[in-house]
Scaffold this motif. Structure first.
Motif, PDB file in Angstrom:
ATOM      1  N   VAL A  15       0.853  -1.186   0.000  1.00 48.33           N
ATOM      2  CA  VAL A  15       0.000   0.000   0.000  1.00 48.33           C
ATOM      3  C   VAL A  15       0.891   1.238   0.000  1.00 48.33           C
ATOM      4  CG1 VAL A  15      -1.777   1.291   1.228  1.00 48.33           C
ATOM      5  CG2 VAL A  15      -1.836  -1.210   1.232  1.00 48.33           C
ATOM      6  N   PRO A  16       0.844   2.048  -1.026  1.00 52.97           N
ATOM      7  CA  PRO A  16       1.710   3.238  -1.086  1.00 52.97           C
ATOM      8  C   PRO A  16       1.377   4.240   0.017  1.00 52.97           C
ATOM      9  CG  PRO A  16       0.786   2.710  -3.252  1.00 52.97           C
ATOM     10  CD  PRO A  16       0.030   1.896  -2.243  1.00 52.97           C
ATOM     11  N   VAL A  17       2.390   4.957   0.453  1.00 52.71           N
ATOM     12  CA  VAL A  17       2.177   6.002   1.460  1.00 52.71           C
ATOM     13  C   VAL A  17       2.322   7.379   0.853  1.00 52.71           C
ATOM     14  CG1 VAL A  17       2.900   4.537   3.367  1.00 52.71           C
ATOM     15  CG2 VAL A  17       4.608   5.919   2.178  1.00 52.71           C
ATOM     16  N   GLY A  48      -6.469   3.367  -7.155  1.00 53.51           N
ATOM     17  CA  GLY A  48      -6.259   2.599  -5.926  1.00 53.51           C
ATOM     18  C   GLY A  48      -5.554   3.376  -4.842  1.00 53.51           C
ATOM     19  N   LEU A  49      -4.733   4.372  -5.212  1.00 55.64           N
ATOM     20  CA  LEU A  49      -4.043   5.184  -4.210  1.00 55.64           C
ATOM     21  C   LEU A  49      -5.035   5.906  -3.311  1.00 55.64           C
ATOM     22  CD1 LEU A  49      -1.490   4.704  -6.029  1.00 55.64           C
ATOM     23  CD2 LEU A  49      -0.829   7.044  -5.470  1.00 55.64           C
ATOM     24  N   LEU A  50      -6.154   6.324  -3.903  1.00 61.75           N
ATOM     25  CA  LEU A  50      -7.149   7.082  -3.154  1.00 61.75           C
ATOM     26  C   LEU A  50      -8.067   6.184  -2.342  1.00 61.75           C
ATOM     27  CD1 LEU A  50      -8.107   9.579  -5.988  1.00 61.75           C
ATOM     28  CD2 LEU A  50      -6.673  10.059  -3.985  1.00 61.75           C
ATOM     29  N   GLU A  51      -8.003   4.875  -2.581  1.00 60.45           N
ATOM     30  CA  GLU A  51      -8.903   3.946  -1.908  1.00 60.45           C
ATOM     31  C   GLU A  51      -8.173   2.994  -0.974  1.00 60.45           C
ATOM     32  OE1 GLU A  51     -11.104   2.151  -5.092  1.00 60.45           O
ATOM     33  OE2 GLU A  51     -12.221   3.985  -5.522  1.00 60.45           O
ATOM     34  N   GLY A  52      -6.894   3.277  -0.722  1.00 56.48           N
ATOM     35  CA  GLY A  52      -6.136   2.467   0.226  1.00 56.48           C
ATOM     36  C   GLY A  52      -5.789   1.083  -0.251  1.00 56.48           C
ATOM     37  N   ALA A 179      -7.303  -8.643   1.105  1.00 61.52           N
ATOM     38  CA  ALA A 179      -5.964  -8.591   0.511  1.00 61.52           C
ATOM     39  C   ALA A 179      -5.815  -7.392  -0.414  1.00 61.52           C
ATOM     40  CB  ALA A 179      -5.687  -9.885  -0.254  1.00 61.52           C
ATOM     41  N   LEU A 180      -6.906  -6.985  -1.051  1.00 63.42           N
ATOM     42  CA  LEU A 180      -6.865  -5.866  -1.977  1.00 63.42           C
ATOM     43  C   LEU A 180      -7.122  -4.532  -1.312  1.00 63.42           C
ATOM     44  CD1 LEU A 180      -8.838  -7.413  -4.976  1.00 63.42           C
ATOM     45  CD2 LEU A 180      -6.391  -6.998  -4.846  1.00 63.42           C
ATOM     46  N   GLY A 181      -7.483  -4.574  -0.033  1.00 57.97           N
ATOM     47  CA  GLY A 181      -7.750  -3.324   0.668  1.00 57.97           C
ATOM     48  C   GLY A 181      -9.065  -2.686   0.302  1.00 57.97           C
ATOM     49  N   VAL A 182      -9.993  -3.457  -0.288  1.00 56.66           N
ATOM     50  CA  VAL A 182     -11.280  -2.874  -0.648  1.00 56.66           C
ATOM     51  C   VAL A 182     -12.332  -3.118   0.438  1.00 56.66           C
ATOM     52  CG1 VAL A 182     -10.833  -3.121  -3.104  1.00 56.66           C
ATOM     53  CG2 VAL A 182     -12.044  -4.936  -1.913  1.00 56.66           C
TER      54      VAL A 182
END
Length: 511
Positions: A15-17, A48-52, A179-182
């Motif tokens: 997950v990018p910071v 995806g950056l905006l959705e974690g 796993a996908l952070g959704v």
């Protein structure tokens, strides 16, 4: 910040910071197959950056240079608060996500296309607009080689590979979502309002309620956007003269939900609603339960299926209920059959005609104008690769392992014709998704929720969107006599918030 040649700024599966803008030098973005190069003035990443979500690609410095690193929290504030710069970033991210889906980038699903478990995972990825690709065990030697290398057997497929290294063995959709952070953390036990269903109506209710200061929990059994998210292009939505894809509308609404502080939990299947000593209790399939002060039911519809001889054998391999870039990629240039006479069928036919060699549109009625918008009728009738079969129904499905043809019958004459196809798209309407609600919630003869009927226990008139149970409201397609339009659903989502406020303020009493 200075960057050096070979330095990894974002790694696939993590997950990018930070959000990176190239000031000097070059950055390479690669998912192992597709490679992109970004120079000065460009930025990296996708929605995806905006959705974690963990990134599906690795970003590496090609040469020494300088990059601007912006924390993700600040990026979110820019996108949701700056109408000019924010829209530039958001549009780029939405286009990149759409391209990634078209390329089949992102996660890998290894399995058989004839497996219900494989199809379930593919459907989940598609509905959540996650880039993905199937490595077909039936035809792809590389898929079998991966299984041998990992020492895995048939009982452990389908496999899902996230970020190129994390392997999930025959996972549930909840495990993939985590796993996908959704999927967010467990929902709060209580809130001012629970909104069940994250289609346009539910998204609107959550946005307006949260922006009004209410604590909001929004849940959906599959993904945000509902059926609208499956539309390739919505051309009659006010304010978008060139049209907007259902996926983009869903992504923008999801960002607004987060902007105003509502909690989103998906996939999360509501199983029951009961009134316990005056309190509303909603239980979910994962064993959790919540006790909101009000419930907004926006659970929409479930697709109707064709009752056709032999079709059940191909339900998980050749039958589709959406027409997006995912389905178009799977079908390729093969001819397709679309069944239905409404706007969804018309949109699907036009969209699929862009890639399929031919589209046969099978319509039960004699006149498209009875259920299809005029602008779509013109597109359908003028497209050279679309043939419309009026007053016709599908009566038979043929094939071995996969669908090979369908037989259609012209009802007035009884004449039957065999159409060769391996892909059948079905848009014949839907039924209200109300089975999870208890018997105390009144329905009409077709199962839709009745609202605004009768009086409350105090003798006051029942609010227009309240059901027969105090504090339970219904909006969108699930409501009896609703207008089946996206704009109408969004309007009801906005309108219901005032009624929720009144219910909470009075404790349900309107004397």
């Amino acid at each position: 910040m200075p960057v050096s040649e070979g330095q990894v700024l974002m790694r696939a599966g993590e997950v990018p910071v930070s959000f990176f803008v190239v000031l000097e030098g070059l950055l390479e973005v690669s998912d192992g197959e597709q490679v992109g190069i970004h120079g000065p003035g460009r930025f990296v990443g996708d929605i995806g950056l905006l959705e974690g979500q963990p990134t599906f690609s690795t970003t590496t410095a090609v040469v020494d240079g300088v990059a601007l690193a912006v924390p993700i929290e600040e990026l979110t504030r820019i996108v949701t608060g700056d109408p000019l710069l924010g829209d530039v970033i958001l549009r780029a991210y939405l286009i990149r996500r759409s391209m990634a889906i078209g390329f089949g980038a992102g996660l890998r699903v290894i399995g058989s296309p004839f497996s219900p478990d494989t199809r379930r995972l593919l459907d989940f990825a598609a509905r959540n607009r996650v880039p993905h690709r199937l490595l077909d065990l039936e035809h792809d030697p590389g898929a079998e080689a991966i299984l041998r290398r990992l020492g895995l057997g048939a009982s452990e497929v389908p496999l899902v590979i996230v970020g190129g290294s994390r392997i999930l063995r025959n996972p549930s959709v909840v495990q993939v979502a985590q796993a996908l952070g959704v999927r967010s953390t467990l929902p709060p036990a209580s809130s001012d309002v629970l909104v069940v269903g994250a289609g346009p109506a539910g998204l609107a209710a959550a946005v307006y309620a949260a922006s009004d200061g209410l604590s909001v929990l929004l849940t959906d059994a599959v993904a945000t956007g509902g059926q609208a998210a499956l539309s390739a292009r919505i051309e009659n939505y006010l304010g978008f003269p060139s049209g907007i894809s259902g996926a983009e509308l869903a992504e923008r609404g999801t960002l607004q939900v987060a902007k105003f502080g509502a909690t989103l939990v998906t996939p999360s299947v509501a199983e029951s609603l009961v009134v316990d000593e005056g309190a509303l209790v909603v239980r979910f399939s994962d064993g959790t339960s919540v006790t909101p002060r009000a419930v907004v039911v926006a659970s929409g519809m479930s697709y109707n299926r064709l009752a056709v001889t032999g079709l059940d054998r191909f339900e998980y391999t050749s039958v589709y209920y959406a027409a997006t870039v995912n389905e178009a990629r799977q079908c390729g240039a093969e001819p397709v059959v679309v069944v239905g006479g409404g706007n969804s069928a018309g949109q699907a036919a036009v969209f699929l005609a862009g890639t399929a060699s031919h589209v046969n549109l099978v319509v039960r009625g004699a006149d498209l104008a009875a259920s299809m918008s005029r602008y779509l009728i013109v597109q359908v009738e003028e497209h050279p690769r679309i043939t419309v079969h009026r007053q016709t129904v599908v009566v038979e499905a043929n094939g071995r392992a996969e669908l090979e043809s369908v037989v259609v019958e012209h009802v007035p004459s009884g004449a039957r014709t065999e159409i060769l196809t391996t892909n059948l798209f079905v848009f014949i309407g839907a039924s209200p998704a109300t089975s999870w609600l208890g018997p105390d919630v009144a329905r009409d003869e077709r199962g839709y929720l009745i609202t605004g009927s009768g009086t409350t226990p105090s003798g006051a008139s029942r609010p227009a969107l309240e059901t027969s149970v105090a504090g339970v409201f219904a909006i969108g397609d699930v409501r009896s006599q609703s207008v089946k339009r996206i704009s109408a659903a969004i309007g009801e989502g906005a309108s219901v918030v005032r009624m929720v406020h009144d219910h909470i303020a009075t404790g349900g009493s309107r004397s």
